[in-house]
Design a protein around this motif. Structure first.
Motif, PDB file in Angstrom:
ATOM      1  N   LEU A 244      29.206  27.962  51.318  1.00  0.00           N
ATOM      2  CA  LEU A 244      29.735  29.226  50.807  1.00  0.00           C
ATOM      3  C   LEU A 244      30.881  29.705  51.680  1.00  0.00           C
ATOM      4  CD1 LEU A 244      26.830  31.547  49.690  1.00  0.00           C
ATOM      5  CD2 LEU A 244      28.565  30.404  48.336  1.00  0.00           C
ATOM      6  N   ILE A 245      30.712  29.575  53.009  1.00  0.00           N
ATOM      7  CA  ILE A 245      31.762  30.033  53.921  1.00  0.00           C
ATOM      8  C   ILE A 245      33.037  29.236  53.681  1.00  0.00           C
ATOM      9  CG2 ILE A 245      32.424  30.185  56.354  1.00  0.00           C
ATOM     10  CD1 ILE A 245      29.468  30.742  56.958  1.00  0.00           C
ATOM     11  N   ILE A 246      32.887  27.898  53.526  1.00  0.00           N
ATOM     12  CA  ILE A 246      34.092  27.085  53.322  1.00  0.00           C
ATOM     13  C   ILE A 246      34.738  27.401  51.975  1.00  0.00           C
ATOM     14  CG2 ILE A 246      34.993  24.737  53.125  1.00  0.00           C
ATOM     15  CD1 ILE A 246      32.818  23.881  55.087  1.00  0.00           C
ATOM     16  N   VAL A 247      33.908  27.555  50.946  1.00  0.00           N
ATOM     17  CA  VAL A 247      34.473  27.923  49.632  1.00  0.00           C
ATOM     18  C   VAL A 247      35.211  29.254  49.756  1.00  0.00           C
ATOM     19  CG1 VAL A 247      33.910  28.620  47.272  1.00  0.00           C
ATOM     20  CG2 VAL A 247      32.820  26.622  48.244  1.00  0.00           C
ATOM     21  N   GLY A 248      34.615  30.197  50.496  1.00  0.00           N
ATOM     22  CA  GLY A 248      35.271  31.491  50.719  1.00  0.00           C
ATOM     23  C   GLY A 248      36.609  31.333  51.403  1.00  0.00           C
ATOM     24  N   LEU A 249      36.670  30.466  52.403  1.00  0.00           N
ATOM     25  CA  LEU A 249      37.938  30.239  53.111  1.00  0.00           C
ATOM     26  C   LEU A 249      38.981  29.614  52.187  1.00  0.00           C
ATOM     27  CD1 LEU A 249      36.616  28.907  56.545  1.00  0.00           C
ATOM     28  CD2 LEU A 249      37.698  31.113  56.091  1.00  0.00           C
ATOM     29  N   ILE A 250      38.509  28.672  51.332  1.00  0.00           N
ATOM     30  CA  ILE A 250      39.460  28.046  50.396  1.00  0.00           C
ATOM     31  C   ILE A 250      40.031  29.103  49.450  1.00  0.00           C
ATOM     32  CG2 ILE A 250      39.728  26.341  48.552  1.00  0.00           C
ATOM     33  CD1 ILE A 250      37.525  24.703  49.877  1.00  0.00           C
ATOM     34  N   ILE A 251      39.140  29.999  48.952  1.00  0.00           N
ATOM     35  CA  ILE A 251      39.604  31.062  48.054  1.00  0.00           C
ATOM     36  C   ILE A 251      40.628  31.945  48.768  1.00  0.00           C
ATOM     37  CG2 ILE A 251      38.877  33.133  46.785  1.00  0.00           C
ATOM     38  CD1 ILE A 251      36.241  31.744  46.190  1.00  0.00           C
ATOM     39  N   TRP A 252      40.374  32.262  50.008  1.00  0.00           N
ATOM     40  CA  TRP A 252      41.267  33.104  50.803  1.00  0.00           C
ATOM     41  C   TRP A 252      42.642  32.446  50.923  1.00  0.00           C
ATOM     42  CZ3 TRP A 252      40.890  33.542  56.826  1.00  0.00           C
ATOM     43  CH2 TRP A 252      41.814  34.490  57.277  1.00  0.00           C
ATOM     44  N   VAL A 253      42.637  31.147  51.322  1.00  0.00           N
ATOM     45  CA  VAL A 253      43.904  30.437  51.488  1.00  0.00           C
ATOM     46  C   VAL A 253      44.649  30.402  50.163  1.00  0.00           C
ATOM     47  CG1 VAL A 253      44.930  28.174  51.940  1.00  0.00           C
ATOM     48  CG2 VAL A 253      43.102  29.033  53.418  1.00  0.00           C
ATOM     49  N   GLN A 254      43.916  30.093  49.083  1.00  0.00           N
ATOM     50  CA  GLN A 254      44.568  29.970  47.782  1.00  0.00           C
ATOM     51  C   GLN A 254      45.186  31.302  47.345  1.00  0.00           C
ATOM     52  OE1 GLN A 254      42.066  29.062  44.456  1.00  0.00           O
ATOM     53  NE2 GLN A 254      43.700  28.043  43.332  1.00  0.00           N
ATOM     54  N   ARG A 255      44.463  32.401  47.563  1.00  0.00           N
ATOM     55  CA  ARG A 255      44.990  33.699  47.106  1.00  0.00           C
ATOM     56  C   ARG A 255      46.124  34.192  47.974  1.00  0.00           C
ATOM     57  NH1 ARG A 255      40.616  36.778  43.553  1.00  0.00           N
ATOM     58  NH2 ARG A 255      40.015  34.849  42.553  1.00  0.00           N
ATOM     59  N   SER A 256      46.107  33.821  49.260  1.00  0.00           N
ATOM     60  CA  SER A 256      47.209  34.280  50.096  1.00  0.00           C
ATOM     61  C   SER A 256      48.490  33.530  49.749  1.00  0.00           C
ATOM     62  CB  SER A 256      46.858  34.125  51.577  1.00  0.00           C
ATOM     63  OG  SER A 256      46.805  32.759  51.891  1.00  0.00           O
ATOM     64  N   ARG A 257      48.352  32.350  49.160  1.00  0.00           N
ATOM     65  CA  ARG A 257      49.544  31.589  48.769  1.00  0.00           C
ATOM     66  C   ARG A 257      49.991  31.942  47.358  1.00  0.00           C
ATOM     67  NH1 ARG A 257      50.062  26.325  51.474  1.00  0.00           N
ATOM     68  NH2 ARG A 257      50.882  25.608  49.483  1.00  0.00           N
ATOM     69  N   ASP A 258      49.057  32.342  46.502  1.00  0.00           N
ATOM     70  CA  ASP A 258      49.407  32.661  45.126  1.00  0.00           C
ATOM     71  C   ASP A 258      48.974  34.093  44.822  1.00  0.00           C
ATOM     72  OD1 ASP A 258      49.800  32.865  42.454  1.00  0.00           O
ATOM     73  OD2 ASP A 258      48.853  30.945  41.932  1.00  0.00           O
ATOM     74  N   LYS A 259      49.912  35.023  45.026  1.00  0.00           N
ATOM     75  CA  LYS A 259      49.571  36.449  44.934  1.00  0.00           C
ATOM     76  C   LYS A 259      49.124  36.851  43.523  1.00  0.00           C
ATOM     77  CE  LYS A 259      51.031  37.663  49.140  1.00  0.00           C
ATOM     78  NZ  LYS A 259      50.075  37.276  50.181  1.00  0.00           N
ATOM     79  N   SER A 260      49.554  36.057  42.520  1.00  0.00           N
ATOM     80  CA  SER A 260      49.246  36.466  41.153  1.00  0.00           C
ATOM     81  C   SER A 260      47.755  36.393  40.852  1.00  0.00           C
ATOM     82  CB  SER A 260      50.009  35.586  40.164  1.00  0.00           C
ATOM     83  OG  SER A 260      49.543  34.263  40.271  1.00  0.00           O
ATOM     84  N   LEU A 261      46.991  35.700  41.721  1.00  0.00           N
ATOM     85  CA  LEU A 261      45.554  35.596  41.486  1.00  0.00           C
ATOM     86  C   LEU A 261      44.820  36.857  41.926  1.00  0.00           C
ATOM     87  CD1 LEU A 261      44.852  31.957  42.704  1.00  0.00           C
ATOM     88  CD2 LEU A 261      44.783  32.782  40.365  1.00  0.00           C
ATOM     89  N   ILE A 262      45.493  37.663  42.771  1.00  0.00           N
ATOM     90  CA  ILE A 262      44.812  38.822  43.337  1.00  0.00           C
ATOM     91  C   ILE A 262      44.717  39.942  42.310  1.00  0.00           C
ATOM     92  CG2 ILE A 262      44.833  40.518  45.211  1.00  0.00           C
ATOM     93  CD1 ILE A 262      46.525  38.506  46.773  1.00  0.00           C
TER      94      ILE A 262
END
Lengths: 233, 216
Positions: B196-214
């Protein structure tokens, strides 16, 4: 959205269920021989691994013929039972019978180093499901020659580690008997001492599997006690 | 049909069906589906990869079957029909693995059966295959299976490396001599919360790179 009548829905479901059932039974019937063959090879391979012979799918049959000499069945008194094929005895089914009626399979093997060993099947419970394997003993009926363990669905990385050679290797040279009484093998948390003749290291994070394995070895091998006493050298 | 323009097999639209689930529309990190199995099979890399392939096969083909039948499936029992198709597909995959790739089947043990309960598959059947033609549905299934599998493999990579110090069972950290510096394997990485922690980190990285997901 098109409207479907109740009759259509019933017919649709019936046809679907029959078609799926036919497909699945066809697949099960056609694949059955190949699956049974795999299980047989797997069983032979596990037995070979318990006497420290590495086999792969291709050479299993050949090595089995070479090293495993015979299989026979004894009862809890240690006397041979005639007319039963040891290879087809299912340990799990035997465990449901009263002790006196259980068939206990024994396989005699002669590995390349000239040692005469016997291979005994064991079966017990892990955390999620059954665990099973083979334990081979030297002719003193106390020293473990080798082991092979396997499991149906223990947690990968935790309980599933029982079938790694690191874990199985620890059993080599351990003793089942202490001054003539059956002591079995203890799976110890925090590690076993180097000179402990009965202890092996448990798996961190796999406590229930480790304990299940300890119980499995005790329960299954204890039944052979009379046989051990009669046949030890 | 005759007045419709024939679409090329790998048109831009179809390719997008394959690529979107890998990034912007990933089933795990964006739709947050299929988390349950992501926790279970990611302790080691090898089962994660086999699981990813099996899920790809099942999503692809059950999408294909449902999309071909979509005009005949009564709306009121569609969920049951979808479940029957998925379950049949999974049992067939399981039987084939047992008969022809026994080692892999042993490796995956109970997890093959668990594919049936993977919400991504049913999600795609319900959201896509019921309303689209077979070929795009098949691509959508493969794409979503791959998007799911990609996350599994990333998570399994970190969990096996940090938790056991190995990759595909090969002792990488030991060979690199990391243990001599006093490093120890992280026991938490082999437990499910780490996934869960790693999935959370992946989500964080992905959203910080693609603002439209936020903030969707």
């Amino acid at each position: 959205m098109k409207h479907f009548s109740n009759r259509y829905i019933f017919i649709f479901s019936a046809v679907m269920v029959i078609a799926v059932a036919a497909l699945l039974s066809l697949a099960a019937t056609l694949l059955q021989p190949a699956q049974a063959r795999n299980l047989e090879i797997e069983k032979k391979r596990n037995m070979l691994e318990s006497i420290n012979v590495e086999a792969n799918r291709e050479n299993t049959e050949e090595l089995y013929e070479k090293y495993i000499k015979e299989g026979f069945v004894v009862n809890s008194e240690g006397n041979p039972v005639e007319g039963i094929d040891a290879f087809t005895v299912v340990v799990k089914n035997e465990q449901k019978k009263p002790l006196e009626q259980q068939y206990l399979p024994v396989f005699r093997a002669e590995p390349a180093d000239g040692e005469k060993v016997i291979i005994l099947p064991v079966e017990g419970k892990g955390l999620w499901g059954p665990i099973y394997g083979y334990v081979s003993l030297r002719s003193d009926m106390s020293t473990i020659y080798g082991t092979n363990f396997d499991h149906k669905g223990e947690t990968p990385g935790l309980g599933a580690e029982i079938n790694t050679s690191d874990f199985e290797g620890q059993f080599r040279g351990k003793k089942l008997f202490e001054n003539g009484s059956f002591t079995s093998i203890k799976v110890l948390k925090g590690g076993a001492g180097e000179n402990d003749p009965h202890g092996v290291d448990a798996i961190s994070g796999g406590t229930i599997t480790s304990k299940g394995l300890e119980k499995m070895i005790f329960d299954c091998l204890d039944k052979y006690n009379s046989y051990f006493q009669k046949n030890k050298i | 049909m005759s007045n419709q323009e024939k679409e090329p097999v790998f048109s831009a639209k179809n390719l997008k069906l394959l690529s979107e689930p890998l990034g912007r529309n990933n089933p795990i990190t964006v739709q947050v589906l299929g988390i349950c199995s992501a926790l279970a099979v990611t302790v080691k890399l090898k089962p994660a990869i086999v699981m990813a392939l099996s899920v790809m096969i099942v999503t692809g083909f059950s999408n294909l079957v449902i999309a071909s039948l979509r005009k005949f499936i009564p709306d009121r029992i569609r969920i049951i029909v979808q479940l029957v198709v998925i379950a049949t597909m999974v049992i067939l995959v399981d039987q084939f693995l047992k008969a022809y790739v026994f080692d892999v089947s042993k490796q995956l043990s109970v997890f093959v059966g668990l594919i049936i309960t993977n919400c991504i598959i049913m999600g795609r059947l319900e959201a896509f295959a019921m309303a689209n033609k077979p070929w795009p549905s098949f691509l959508d299934g493969i794409g979503n299976g791959a998007g799911y599998g990609m996350i599994l493999v990333i998570v399994a990579f970190f969990r096996e490396l940090l938790g056991s110090g190995t990759l595909f069972g090969y002792p990488v950290l030991e060979k690199l001599g990391i243990y001599k510096t006093g490093y120890e394997n992280n026991g938490m990485a082999i437990l499910p919360p780490m996934a869960l922690i790693i999935v959370g980190l992946i989500i964080w990285v992905q959203r910080s790179r693609d603002k439209s997901l936020i903030g969707k």
